[in-house]
Design a protein around this motif. Sequence first.
Motif, mmCIF file in Angstrom:
data_model
loop_
_atom_site.group_PDB
_atom_site.id
_atom_site.type_symbol
_atom_site.label_atom_id
_atom_site.label_comp_id
_atom_site.label_asym_id
_atom_site.label_seq_id
_atom_site.Cartn_x
_atom_site.Cartn_y
_atom_site.Cartn_z
ATOM 1 N N LEU A 46 0.634 -1.126 -0.125
ATOM 2 C CA LEU A 46 0.154 0.025 -0.001
ATOM 3 C C LEU A 46 0.793 1.296 0.000
ATOM 4 C CD1 LEU A 46 -2.838 -1.036 2.359
ATOM 5 C CD2 LEU A 46 -2.949 -0.662 -0.043
ATOM 6 N N LEU A 47 1.888 1.256 0.819
ATOM 7 C CA LEU A 47 2.968 2.613 0.654
ATOM 8 C C LEU A 47 3.468 2.582 -0.771
ATOM 9 C CD1 LEU A 47 4.475 4.530 2.447
ATOM 10 C CD2 LEU A 47 6.193 2.993 2.764
ATOM 11 N N ALA A 48 3.852 1.444 -1.288
ATOM 12 C CA ALA A 48 4.354 1.535 -2.679
ATOM 13 C C ALA A 48 3.441 2.030 -3.674
ATOM 14 C CB ALA A 48 4.930 0.244 -3.147
ATOM 15 N N TRP A 49 2.284 1.688 -3.382
ATOM 16 C CA TRP A 49 1.054 2.201 -4.504
ATOM 17 C C TRP A 49 0.888 3.538 -4.070
ATOM 18 C CZ3 TRP A 49 -1.682 0.337 -8.218
ATOM 19 C CH2 TRP A 49 -2.941 0.938 -8.634
ATOM 20 N N TRP A 50 0.798 4.065 -2.968
ATOM 21 C CA TRP A 50 0.606 5.596 -2.471
ATOM 22 C C TRP A 50 1.809 6.256 -3.204
ATOM 23 C CZ3 TRP A 50 3.735 8.357 0.938
ATOM 24 C CH2 TRP A 50 3.017 9.767 1.230
ATOM 25 N N LEU B 90 3.685 5.699 -5.913
ATOM 26 C CA LEU B 90 3.432 5.781 -7.273
ATOM 27 C C LEU B 90 2.426 6.586 -7.816
ATOM 28 C CD1 LEU B 90 4.075 1.934 -8.153
ATOM 29 C CD2 LEU B 90 5.768 3.818 -8.525
ATOM 30 N N LEU B 91 1.462 7.134 -6.975
ATOM 31 C CA LEU B 91 0.409 7.966 -7.420
ATOM 32 C C LEU B 91 0.962 9.266 -7.878
ATOM 33 C CD1 LEU B 91 -2.208 7.814 -4.692
ATOM 34 C CD2 LEU B 91 -2.400 6.739 -6.748
ATOM 35 N N PRO B 92 1.845 10.186 -7.536
ATOM 36 C CA PRO B 92 2.464 11.228 -8.173
ATOM 37 C C PRO B 92 3.078 11.078 -9.390
ATOM 38 C CG PRO B 92 3.483 10.921 -6.171
ATOM 39 C CD PRO B 92 2.436 9.848 -6.141
ATOM 40 N N VAL B 93 3.333 9.941 -9.943
ATOM 41 C CA VAL B 93 4.249 9.741 -11.115
ATOM 42 C C VAL B 93 3.189 10.137 -12.151
ATOM 43 C CG1 VAL B 93 5.205 7.717 -12.598
ATOM 44 C CG2 VAL B 93 5.564 7.685 -10.132
ATOM 45 N N LYS B 94 3.939 10.788 -13.325
ATOM 46 C CA LYS B 94 2.940 11.330 -14.582
ATOM 47 C C LYS B 94 3.123 10.166 -15.570
ATOM 48 C CE LYS B 94 2.720 15.570 -13.028
ATOM 49 N NZ LYS B 94 1.612 15.768 -12.117
ATOM 50 N N TRP B 95 2.153 9.337 -15.274
ATOM 51 C CA TRP B 95 2.194 8.187 -16.227
ATOM 52 C C TRP B 95 1.983 8.549 -17.886
ATOM 53 C CZ3 TRP B 95 4.102 4.023 -14.303
ATOM 54 C CH2 TRP B 95 4.254 3.860 -13.153
ATOM 55 N N HIS C 289 -4.075 -1.883 -18.981
ATOM 56 C CA HIS C 289 -2.646 -2.369 -19.206
ATOM 57 C C HIS C 289 -1.758 -1.477 -18.097
ATOM 58 C CE1 HIS C 289 -3.522 -4.153 -23.124
ATOM 59 N NE2 HIS C 289 -2.778 -5.026 -22.609
ATOM 60 N N ALA C 290 -2.088 -0.080 -18.119
ATOM 61 C CA ALA C 290 -1.432 0.745 -17.306
ATOM 62 C C ALA C 290 -1.926 0.386 -15.906
ATOM 63 C CB ALA C 290 -1.758 2.179 -17.587
ATOM 64 N N VAL C 291 -3.010 0.181 -15.573
ATOM 65 C CA VAL C 291 -3.500 -0.163 -14.286
ATOM 66 C C VAL C 291 -2.725 -1.419 -13.806
ATOM 67 C CG1 VAL C 291 -5.241 -0.936 -12.753
ATOM 68 C CG2 VAL C 291 -5.654 0.910 -14.348
ATOM 69 N N ALA C 292 -2.450 -2.384 -14.721
ATOM 70 C CA ALA C 292 -1.961 -3.808 -14.276
ATOM 71 C C ALA C 292 -0.338 -3.498 -13.984
ATOM 72 C CB ALA C 292 -2.163 -4.597 -15.423
ATOM 73 N N LEU C 293 0.154 -2.497 -14.829
ATOM 74 C CA LEU C 293 1.461 -2.219 -14.694
ATOM 75 C C LEU C 293 2.038 -1.534 -13.419
ATOM 76 C CD1 LEU C 293 4.574 -2.061 -15.762
ATOM 77 C CD2 LEU C 293 3.793 0.263 -16.651
ATOM 78 N N ARG C 294 0.725 -0.578 -13.060
ATOM 79 C CA ARG C 294 0.865 -0.039 -11.648
ATOM 80 C C ARG C 294 0.622 -0.995 -10.412
ATOM 81 N NH1 ARG C 294 -2.046 4.358 -14.182
ATOM 82 N NH2 ARG C 294 -4.019 3.670 -12.948
ATOM 83 N N THR C 295 0.016 -1.788 -10.743
ATOM 84 C CA THR C 295 -0.138 -2.814 -9.657
ATOM 85 C C THR C 295 0.928 -3.804 -9.457
ATOM 86 O OG1 THR C 295 -2.818 -2.851 -10.058
ATOM 87 C CG2 THR C 295 -1.833 -4.750 -8.887
ATOM 88 N N ILE C 296 1.487 -4.013 -10.729
ATOM 89 C CA ILE C 296 2.829 -4.955 -10.740
ATOM 90 C C ILE C 296 3.866 -4.290 -10.112
ATOM 91 C CG2 ILE C 296 4.535 -6.169 -12.152
ATOM 92 C CD1 ILE C 296 1.879 -6.842 -13.765
ATOM 93 N N LEU C 297 4.293 -3.114 -10.131
ATOM 94 C CA LEU C 297 5.022 -2.181 -9.879
ATOM 95 C C LEU C 297 4.939 -1.823 -8.149
ATOM 96 C CD1 LEU C 297 5.705 0.669 -12.603
ATOM 97 C CD2 LEU C 297 7.379 -1.069 -11.689
ATOM 98 N N LEU D 28 7.672 -3.434 -5.571
ATOM 99 C CA LEU D 28 8.394 -2.370 -4.775
ATOM 100 C C LEU D 28 7.976 -2.745 -3.411
ATOM 101 C CD1 LEU D 28 8.068 0.990 -6.763
ATOM 102 C CD2 LEU D 28 10.078 -0.386 -6.403
ATOM 103 N N GLY D 29 6.819 -3.034 -2.971
ATOM 104 C CA GLY D 29 6.452 -3.406 -1.778
ATOM 105 C C GLY D 29 6.994 -4.589 -1.282
ATOM 106 N N SER D 30 7.115 -5.496 -1.943
ATOM 107 C CA SER D 30 7.492 -6.733 -1.451
ATOM 108 C C SER D 30 9.169 -6.629 -1.321
ATOM 109 C CB SER D 30 7.769 -7.822 -2.819
ATOM 110 O OG SER D 30 6.281 -8.335 -3.060
ATOM 111 N N ILE D 31 9.920 -5.894 -1.734
ATOM 112 C CA ILE D 31 11.296 -5.488 -1.515
ATOM 113 C C ILE D 31 11.218 -4.564 -0.292
ATOM 114 C CG2 ILE D 31 13.235 -4.160 -2.429
ATOM 115 C CD1 ILE D 31 12.343 -4.668 -5.180
#
Length: 77
Positions: free
Chosen positions: A20-24, A26-31, A42-50, A54-57
């Motif tokens: 959740l912290l990683a998702w938060w 990534l929000l300000p990124v200018k996709w 596809h963009a939503v899937a990419l953001r979710t995977i990212l 990142l959260g797992s790391i």
Amino acid sequence: MTSIGVSALVSMLVYIVAILLAWWSLLPVKWEKILKHPKGPHAVALRTILAIALGSIVARFLLDYAGFAQRLQFLIG
């Protein structure tokens, strides 16, 4: 047996919070500057995977660090 269950629950919570912290974060990124269709599936899937990656790391780092800190007691005595 109970301590294993508590440890698993804590680990799961750390992973969820880190994702959740990683998702938060990534929000300000200018996709729209990176992707052609930033609102598409596809963009939503990419953001979710990212966010999951990142959260797992981050979660793995925090859990490893906590484990190292607990094992320091064996160094001292």
